[in-house]
Design a protein around this motif. Structure first.
Motif, PDB file in Angstrom:
ATOM      1  N   LEU A   1       0.839  -1.132  -0.080  1.00 30.46           N
ATOM      2  CA  LEU A   1       0.027  -0.047   0.128  1.00 30.46           C
ATOM      3  C   LEU A   1       0.663   1.278   0.078  1.00 30.46           C
ATOM      4  O   LEU A   1       0.739   2.297  -0.706  1.00 30.46           O
TER       5      LEU A   1
ATOM      6  N   ASN B   1      -7.340  -0.182  10.304  1.00 32.55           N
ATOM      7  CA  ASN B   1      -7.949  -0.732   8.942  1.00 32.55           C
ATOM      8  C   ASN B   1      -7.022  -0.078   7.915  1.00 32.55           C
ATOM      9  O   ASN B   1      -7.773   1.086   7.259  1.00 32.55           O
TER      10      ASN B   1
ATOM     11  N   SER C   1      -5.815   1.591   4.771  1.00 31.07           N
ATOM     12  CA  SER C   1      -6.592   1.436   3.185  1.00 31.07           C
ATOM     13  C   SER C   1      -5.856   2.751   2.538  1.00 31.07           C
ATOM     14  O   SER C   1      -5.812   3.960   3.205  1.00 31.07           O
ATOM     15  N   LYS C   2      -6.130   2.783   1.340  1.00 30.13           N
ATOM     16  CA  LYS C   2      -5.535   3.794   0.318  1.00 30.13           C
ATOM     17  C   LYS C   2      -6.511   5.054   0.389  1.00 30.13           C
ATOM     18  O   LYS C   2      -5.790   6.264   0.225  1.00 30.13           O
ATOM     19  N   LYS C   3      -7.690   4.743   0.927  1.00 29.73           N
ATOM     20  CA  LYS C   3      -8.637   6.089   0.898  1.00 29.73           C
ATOM     21  C   LYS C   3      -8.122   6.961   1.896  1.00 29.73           C
ATOM     22  O   LYS C   3      -8.725   8.330   1.932  1.00 29.73           O
TER      23      LYS C   3
END
Lengths: 449, 449
Positions: free
Chosen positions: A9, A263, A265-267
């Motif tokens: 990531l 968690n 994540s790319k967002k």
């Protein structure tokens, strides 16, 4: 250490946010042109900021050049000359520019798609104004990154993370984390993940002293009295690098750090795009809250971003205080500006109508006699009576509707930011507030409601 | 010493309020009949109170007789026998009577225009219940007044003064000064004027220890934790004679004392008569305040005065609390009872309508994680957000109008006085409240508005 998934990531995000060789080349060219242009002047220019430290993001096209004056220059001369040199530079290069204010006024303009800032400061080790530290900051970070070049990526990740969460930037508009502050943190904690982990356990009155300049951290709260969150500057033990960070932005960052670690994540690296709602929908949403909205719409000439947001916040808090002083309840307030000529303070009230009579508390019966006398003289027509040992009168309220208070506020402008006191001001109530601004305003309302 | 004018004033008032020989004779006859009637019983009767001490006012026709049981009597027997003997007495003499409650239940009735109370207590020096002290109090005052008989007049003046100012009486209805308390004060300060002078400088947390039972008065506040105003009982260092005095009545008395001393006049000894306004006028006055009125009207069987006012006040405060808990603002409350079958709690609101949404504050971001988790689980559908470092939700308010809260209060009766929970209850709003009670109620409203 992050696991494989997280490493992948980070890798993907870094690929996206690290400036390419091509970009770096163009950047160097612009820097060269600027420095060349500054040569004839009696000032020592230095490239500072993320470009100098190689911690810039690919979409950030900021080039900060400090022009250093000899220490014996007096401040008015430095300001005047600084502005003159800056303006000349952009004029010569045929570029647009404007003047903004931080500690001093300075000139910023656009060259080949890069935002270039020309900031005057003093040369030498003696700090004569707060911007004088910037070259030292650049020096400190460059040195640390020479030792641990892999941290550059970690800094870029944290910067992008903070940008996406809207907590990046020490300027008045954001009141969040400066680039230097996040660099200090990544260097201190040793990486992006490590910084997030540490941050997720921060208190909102955290004290961090990376180089252990002070033997006892506890007393620092009494030394830096204006901030709860304190990060001691590695290059100056008497300075809080986090002074600009508001409690709000600090809390938001802590929460996002926690959520990301739970968690990843790319967002978290890309700002969420919210669909802007149209005026009619907003009107309906606004009405359904059952509260009362008043917008104070200021029309003005263009102002520098820092004074604009600083004074706008001051005005917001003066307006809120004025409603509360008259006994009305403010549910929430917010501010928005198109940064051109329209700035708005929005006030949402949960109590906006009050009866004509109100209690007014006086001194207790065992207070000094002169206080009791004064109260009685003042309210002799209103029959003071006793309640639980205190004098009280049921007296006349001056304003029974928030709309009346709004007009009083508009007239008096008490506590407004200096520049805001001269601006044209309109009041809009309830559904009318939707029409107060352009599409930036609709976006703001969409987020607010 | 009071000047000639004031002496004359006192003299005139005393002439008016001191029982005549004729009255005293009738009083002695009634006492004799009561004591005679009690002879056959195994109890030792004793005349207590102002009649016994010769400090009664001419219009007060109270005869208090305590019937003393042997210390070995158990409490249930004492209560049962006490009531039985009291009832028999009035029945034998063919008089009306009723049962009231103070520490114990007791019987009171009317004989030849005198209110006679028959109160059971324990004999002996060991205090087994709080009424057992009354004979000792009577003894103490009688002794002091034998030494200084002129103080009887001063006591009568203060009693009449306090009655006229509506601060006389330790019972729940008034929560003011008991007869014994004012006697202790007059004996301690040495006269009526002297007592008023001292009182006018009292603090509302005054501590008075007439016989210097305690070496340090300061610590007494921590000993008598339930009262601010403390007067140590001359016959019992562990008792506060002023325990029943509310801060309100204390403050009113202090102020009247000050005013009287500044401008002594007869009117302070005679209660002011206020013209009762008619219903239509009251409705207009009520409307003009611009507030919202809700009356809680209780219909009930006759209750003893003490439990009635005690529970009515408890109910009043529960009702006020319920409105405030839901976010409404109570301007004032008041209570009134006809002491027969109708009691009313009146609530005047300054905020009685609120929007559907409300802020609900959660834990700060640096609180323990489980608190934050719980908040998030509870409000997950309401999008918790951060405000100045704390979690907040804009959640739904259950009641948006005070009328709805009134119905909830009526249904739940939470915190009401025990007996008030069973009573029939009606709600009247705005101008309707004028019709809630009889002429006593109109008088009450006239004073209130």
């Amino acid at each position: 250490m992050p696991n494989f998934f997280v490493k992948k990531l980070y890798h993907e995000v870094l690929l996206d946010i690290t400036p390419t060789h091509e970009e770096k080349k163009r950047e160097r060219e612009v820097v060269a042109r600027v420095l060349n242009e500054l040569k004839p002047h009696q000032v020592d220019p230095i490239l500072v900021g993320s470009t100098a430290k190689d911690t810039d993001l690919s979409e950030d096209k900021d080039i900060d050049v400090f022009i250093r004056f000899p220490p014996e220059t007096d401040l008015p001369t430095l300001k005047l000359q600084g502005l003159k040199i800056g303006k000349q530079l952009f004029e010569k290069l045929g570029a647009e520019y404007e003047v903004d204010y931080a500690q001093h006024p300075y000139v910023k303009g656009t060259l080949d798609g890069f935002k270039v800032e020309i900031v005057p400061c003093y040369k030498g080790d003696k700090i004569k104004s707060s911007v004088d530290r910037t070259p030292q900051h650049t020096e400190y970070v460059k040195k640390r990154l020479q030792e641990k070049p892999h941290l550059k990526g970690d800094i870029r990740l944290l910067k992008r993370f903070m940008k996406a969460q809207n907590v990046y930037g020490a300027e008045e508009k954001v009141r969040g984390f400066s680039g230097y502050l996040l660099e200090v943190l990544v260097i201190y904690y040793g990486g992006f993940t490590e910084t997030l982990k540490a941050s997720s356990c921060w208190k909102t009155d955290e004290v961090i002293d990376p180089l252990s300049h002070w033997s006892d951290k506890k007393t620092l709260k009494y030394y830096f009295t204006n901030s709860d969150f304190i990060v001691i500057d590695p290059v100056d033990r008497d300075r809080n690098v986090a002074a600009a960070v508001s409690r709000q932005k600090l809390a938001e960052y802590i929460i996002h750090a926690r959520e990301f670690l739970k968690n990843p994540s790319k967002k978290y690296f890309y700002p969420e795009k919210k669909q802007v709602k149209d005026g009619e929908t907003l009107k309906k949403m606004l009405k359904s809250r059952g509260t009362f909205f008043i917008a104070f719409k200021f029309t003005h000439e263009k102002l520098g971003e820092n004074p604009l947001y600083g004074q706008l916040r001051k005005t917001e808090s003066a307006i809120q205080g004025a409603f509360e002083d008259e006994g009305f309840s403010v549910f929430k307030t917010s501010i928005q500006s198109d940064e051109e000529n329209t700035s708005i303070v929005l006030v949402e009230l949960s109590v906006w109508s009050l009866p004509r009579i109100k209690h007014h508390l006086g001194p207790p019966v065992d207070a000094e006699t002169r206080h009791q006398m004064r109260f009685h003289q003042k309210y002799e027509n209103e029959n003071p009576y006793l309640k639980d040992g205190r004098w009280v009168v049921d007296t006349q309220r001056r304003y029974t509707h928030a709309r009346e208070v709004a007009h009083k506020i508009m007239k008096e402008k008490a506590g407004f930011g200096k520049r805001f006191r001269q601006m044209k001001l309109e009041i809009l109530c309830q559904e009318e507030v939707v029409a107060a601004g352009g599409c930036g305003w609709l976006k703001h309302l969409t987020q607010y409601l």
